[in-house]
Write an enzyme that holds these catalytic residues in place. Structure first.
Site, PDB file in Angstrom:
ATOM      1  N   ASP A  56      10.904 -36.503   6.852  1.00  0.00           N
ATOM      2  CA  ASP A  56      10.275 -36.861   8.061  1.00  0.00           C
ATOM      3  C   ASP A  56      11.414 -37.666   9.075  1.00  0.00           C
ATOM      4  O   ASP A  56      11.554 -37.140  10.286  1.00  0.00           O
ATOM      5  CB  ASP A  56       9.075 -37.329   8.144  1.00  0.00           C
ATOM      6  CG  ASP A  56       8.012 -36.396   7.646  1.00  0.00           C
ATOM      7  OD1 ASP A  56       8.237 -35.187   7.601  1.00  0.00           O
ATOM      8  OD2 ASP A  56       6.934 -36.977   7.184  1.00  0.00           O
ATOM      9  N   LEU A 103       2.278   1.618  -0.624  1.00  0.00           N
ATOM     10  CA  LEU A 103       2.550   1.954  -2.096  1.00  0.00           C
ATOM     11  C   LEU A 103       1.305   2.969  -2.613  1.00  0.00           C
ATOM     12  O   LEU A 103       0.177   2.704  -2.303  1.00  0.00           O
ATOM     13  CB  LEU A 103       2.642   0.746  -2.810  1.00  0.00           C
ATOM     14  CG  LEU A 103       3.865  -0.282  -2.721  1.00  0.00           C
ATOM     15  CD1 LEU A 103       3.654  -1.289  -3.424  1.00  0.00           C
ATOM     16  CD2 LEU A 103       5.070   0.695  -3.145  1.00  0.00           C
ATOM     17  N   LYS A 123       1.637  -9.150  -6.115  1.00  0.00           N
ATOM     18  CA  LYS A 123       1.288  -8.585  -4.627  1.00  0.00           C
ATOM     19  C   LYS A 123       0.702  -9.580  -4.061  1.00  0.00           C
ATOM     20  O   LYS A 123      -0.394  -9.878  -4.193  1.00  0.00           O
ATOM     21  CB  LYS A 123       0.350  -7.146  -5.021  1.00  0.00           C
ATOM     22  CG  LYS A 123       0.164  -6.526  -3.662  1.00  0.00           C
ATOM     23  CD  LYS A 123      -0.513  -5.257  -4.036  1.00  0.00           C
ATOM     24  CE  LYS A 123      -0.292  -4.095  -2.822  1.00  0.00           C
ATOM     25  NZ  LYS A 123      -0.937  -4.860  -1.661  1.00  0.00           N
ATOM     26  N   GLU A 129       6.281 -10.798   2.790  1.00  0.00           N
ATOM     27  CA  GLU A 129       4.957 -10.937   3.168  1.00  0.00           C
ATOM     28  C   GLU A 129       4.796 -12.648   3.760  1.00  0.00           C
ATOM     29  O   GLU A 129       5.176 -13.340   3.360  1.00  0.00           O
ATOM     30  CB  GLU A 129       4.116 -10.944   1.875  1.00  0.00           C
ATOM     31  CG  GLU A 129       2.668 -10.567   2.215  1.00  0.00           C
ATOM     32  CD  GLU A 129       2.331  -9.090   2.385  1.00  0.00           C
ATOM     33  OE1 GLU A 129       3.348  -8.142   2.613  1.00  0.00           O
ATOM     34  OE2 GLU A 129       1.409  -8.678   2.148  1.00  0.00           O
TER      35      GLU A 129
END
Ligand code: IVH
Length: 689
Positions: free
Chosen positions: A35, A81, A114, A171
């Site tokens: 920080d 898929l 996944k 993702e």
């Protein structure tokens, strides 16, 4: 030092530490040191606005809103898929692959988690993020570059030089912890909470104002590449396994899927290390089973595993059907949803007065857990979903968190069920409810509301707070009803009523003595627990720990001004101002003084009593039998060490009890020393428990 040079140096340092933290899961410096670097860069940039560059890490907080999204045509289509739902379907996938490749024996696959989020395509040109786009219909998506820049794990610049173009796919998702935190913040502001982390992530990518995206604290994990046009590669560039001729265009960054992910990690992307190469169908099935086991303990949601032929040449040989690759399959978990009857909708009054409609359900098993209550979030949701008492509803455990009602099954509705009415008055104290301008949540404004007080007290005595054993919710309600307690300080006057307590039915002398002893013992709980117990808005368990560590005493905290609070690591502007308001409030001050007069003196963040664990990080996992996890972590702090929630290369010991799962596996794979509870105890000086 010249500000320009310092800014450049700070950026490089910050990028490096972000990578250590988010990608390698192995930080080299503490959060507060990080920080400090970050603030210094912000200060330099504020003093010299001309030095701000678009890919500075400070720009991860978002920039000015855009007017509209532009379309982005994917250079290579983003396909989906094929799914497999059981072992048989996986076996036939393996057979198709072997047939397609003409191999008799076992094929090498790369098995990945996944991720349950939103897919994104990131195009880097000469090492800089040029475009980020959503999947859209697979051919054309939306350009969301401004938002992608706020996502952790998406570097603005690659860590290694890469001349040419590379498209990275992966993702964007929201960690379970961020989901909880962001929802808590939203509900405190009276905003609608997110139904699940996936919606929050997908919606986050589609904001016009990237500051909104930044607030969602999204993460990114890479799983592959799209178009690769890397020019001028030389064998010296370690990126290439195949010896591309200098100046040739290369269309891969490795020769296997596992190699591709290794390269992506080197380039600075978040890549999960749960993925692994497996040989043949049996190992493939084993991985599916393994992923199922670690699922709950992962910091993010997954909805299955993705199994890919590892060798890229073999992938090319197999090719695509119109809708997806022949070389990969998604093994999907059955949705964690169930169907049941909603008996009643009742209203719950929260600690801060927020009113939440809750569904009382016919108990049903959802993904292996019995659910009899589910949240309906707020009355706007109830109307929008058109849920009524007596309906048959779909319930889901969204992203492994609190169960919620998805909606009614209208075909099953029995006649005309009445539309539930939004309450106008508090069910507990009959005060007229209020809704702040622009907020979804309705609240009971009465601070003396018995339901709010009951929730506040139950929170205060809770296991992670003051840990007063034997003080369950039912007892809180009963004692409130009898007027034996009225607020938090009154807990510490209960001993005056010892005789009356013993007289209560089902409450013998022994249990009263025990309860009073537990109350007495709680007077000296460590400061972080006390702070968490107070229920200051926005201050959770970790926040309380940060405050106690930095400010050390309750007195210091009571007098800390806004800037001092803001200087505490992980305390942002909102939290700082909430804390300040809380300590300025007359009633709260009175309660604190009263507690003090009653002898509630939390143990201040004492300096460690010894340096047994100095510089060491311990992780506890599984069931502990001799003490609670909180007590174990406090012991570590007492002896100068740090307790952490996740295992990394920097972990000194993992203390594993029965039922330990993925943290143990990870410790073993990293070669971190694993102790059982007794071995841990043996490290401590005798009598230190
Ligand atoms: S590979 C050609 N790997 O699942 C398709 N996808 O049903 C390449 N997903 O839209 C996709 N985790 O958003 C791949 N490890 C992973 C994944 C993954 C999640 C998503 C992805 C895609 C969907 C496919």
């Amino acid at each position: 030092m010249d500000p320009n040079a310092r800014a450049a140096e700070l950026r490089q340092l910050i990028e490096h530490h972000l990578y250590r933290y988010h990608v390698l899961n192995s930080p080299e410096i503490s959060d507060s040191e990080f920080d400090r670097l970050f603030r210094e860069l912000q200060d330099v940039e504020a003093a010299h606005p001309e030095l701000v560059i678009p890919d500075s890490p400070t720009q991860k907080v978002g920039a000015a809103p855009i007017d509209a999204f532009t379309q982005h045509r994917h250079a290579v289509r983003m396909l989906s898929l094929d799914n497999a739902f059981d072992e048989e379907e996986l076996r036939s996938f393996d057979q198709r692959v072997r047939k397609g490749l003409g191999v008799e024996g076992a094929v090498e696959y790369f098995a990945e988690l996944k991720f349950d989020g939103a897919s994104i395509s990131l195009t880097y040109v000469n090492g800089r993020l040029e475009t980020a786009a959503t999947r859209g219909d697979g051919t054309t998506g939306e350009n969301v570059t401004h938002n992608a820049k706020t996502v952790r794990g998406i570097p603005h610049r690659l860590l290694k030089p890469l001349p040419g173009k590379v498209e990275v796919r992966g993702e964007v998702l929201m960690l379970k912890a961020s989901f909880e935190q962001v929802n808590e913040e939203r509900s405190a502001r009276g905003e609608q909470v997110f139904a699940n982390p996936r919606n929050a992530a997908a919606g986050g990518l589609r904001q016009l104002d990237s500051r909104m995206t930044a607030q969602r604290k999204l993460d990114f994990f890479a799983y592959g590449v799209g178009i690769v046009e890397v020019a001028g590669a030389t064998p010296a560039n370690s990126l290439f396994e195949e010896d591309a001729a200098p100046a040739a265009t290369v269309r891969r960054i490795a020769s296997t899927q596992s190699g591709t992910l290794d390269r992506l990690r080197e380039l600075g992307f978040g890549v999960r290390d749960e993925a692994r190469a497996v040989l043949g169908i049996e190992e493939l099935l084993e991985y599916v089973h393994h992923a199922r086991e670690i699922r709950e303990s992962l910091p993010f949601g997954i909805d299955g595993v993705v199994l890919k032929v590892n060798d890229l040449t073999a992938q090319e040989q197999l090719g695509f059907t119109s809708h997806g690759p022949r070389w990969a399959v998604a093994f999907k978990y059955p949705a964690e949803q169930a169907f049941t009857r909603l008996n009643r909708i009742f209203t719950q009054v929260g600690r801060t007065g927020a009113i939440t409609p809750v569904a009382d359900l016919e108990p049903v098993s959802v993904g292996g857990v019995t659910v009899s209550r589910a949240t309906l979030h707020n009355y706007d949701e109830v109307r929008r979903k058109d849920v009524r008492e007596g309906d048959f509803v779909i319930v889901q455990r969204a992203g492994d968190v609190i169960p919620e009602v998805v909606g009614p099954v209208l075909d099953k509705r029995d006649g005309d069920l009445p539309v539930p009415q939004e309450p106008t008055h508090c069910p507990a104290c009959a005060t007229a409810l209020v809704r702040k301008e622009g907020e979804v949540a309705i609240r009971c404004p009465n601070r003396q509301c018995p339901a709010q007080i009951a929730m506040k007290i139950s929170h205060f005595v809770g296991r992670k707070m003051m840990d007063i054993d034997g003080f369950g919710e039912k007892l809180v309600d009963r004692l409130l009803e009898l007027g034996f307690i009225t607020d938090i300080p009154s807990i510490y006057r209960l001993h005056e009523r010892q005789a009356e307590l013993i007289e209560l039915d089902r409450f013998g002398e022994q249990s009263v003595t025990k309860l009073l002893a537990n109350i007495e013992a709680s007077k000296t709980r460590p400061l972080p627990r006390f702070l968490f117990a107070l229920g200051i808005p926005e201050v959770g368990e970790r926040g309380a720990q940060d405050l106690a560590r930095e400010l050390r005493t309750l007195e210091a905290l009571r007098h800390a001004d806004y800037d001092a609070l803001l200087a505490v690591p992980n305390i942002g502007e909102r939290t700082a101002s909430e804390i300040q308001q809380w300590f300025e409030d007359d009633e709260n001050r009175k309660a604190l003084d009263e507690l003090q007069a009653l002898g509630v003196i939390p143990t201040e963040a004492e300096s460690p009593v010894g340096d047994l664990f100095a510089g060491k990080t311990l992780v506890f996992t599984g069931r502990l039998e001799k003490f609670t996890r909180e007590a174990a972590e406090e012991l570590v702090a007492k002896w100068g060490g740090k307790a952490a929630g996740s295992v990394s290369k920097n972990t000194t010991y993992v203390v594993a009890g029965p039922g330990a799962g993925s943290k143990l596996t990870k410790a073993e794979s990293l070669g971190v020393e694993v102790l059982d509870e007794d071995q841990f105890l043996a490290l401590l000086p005798p009598g230190s428990l």
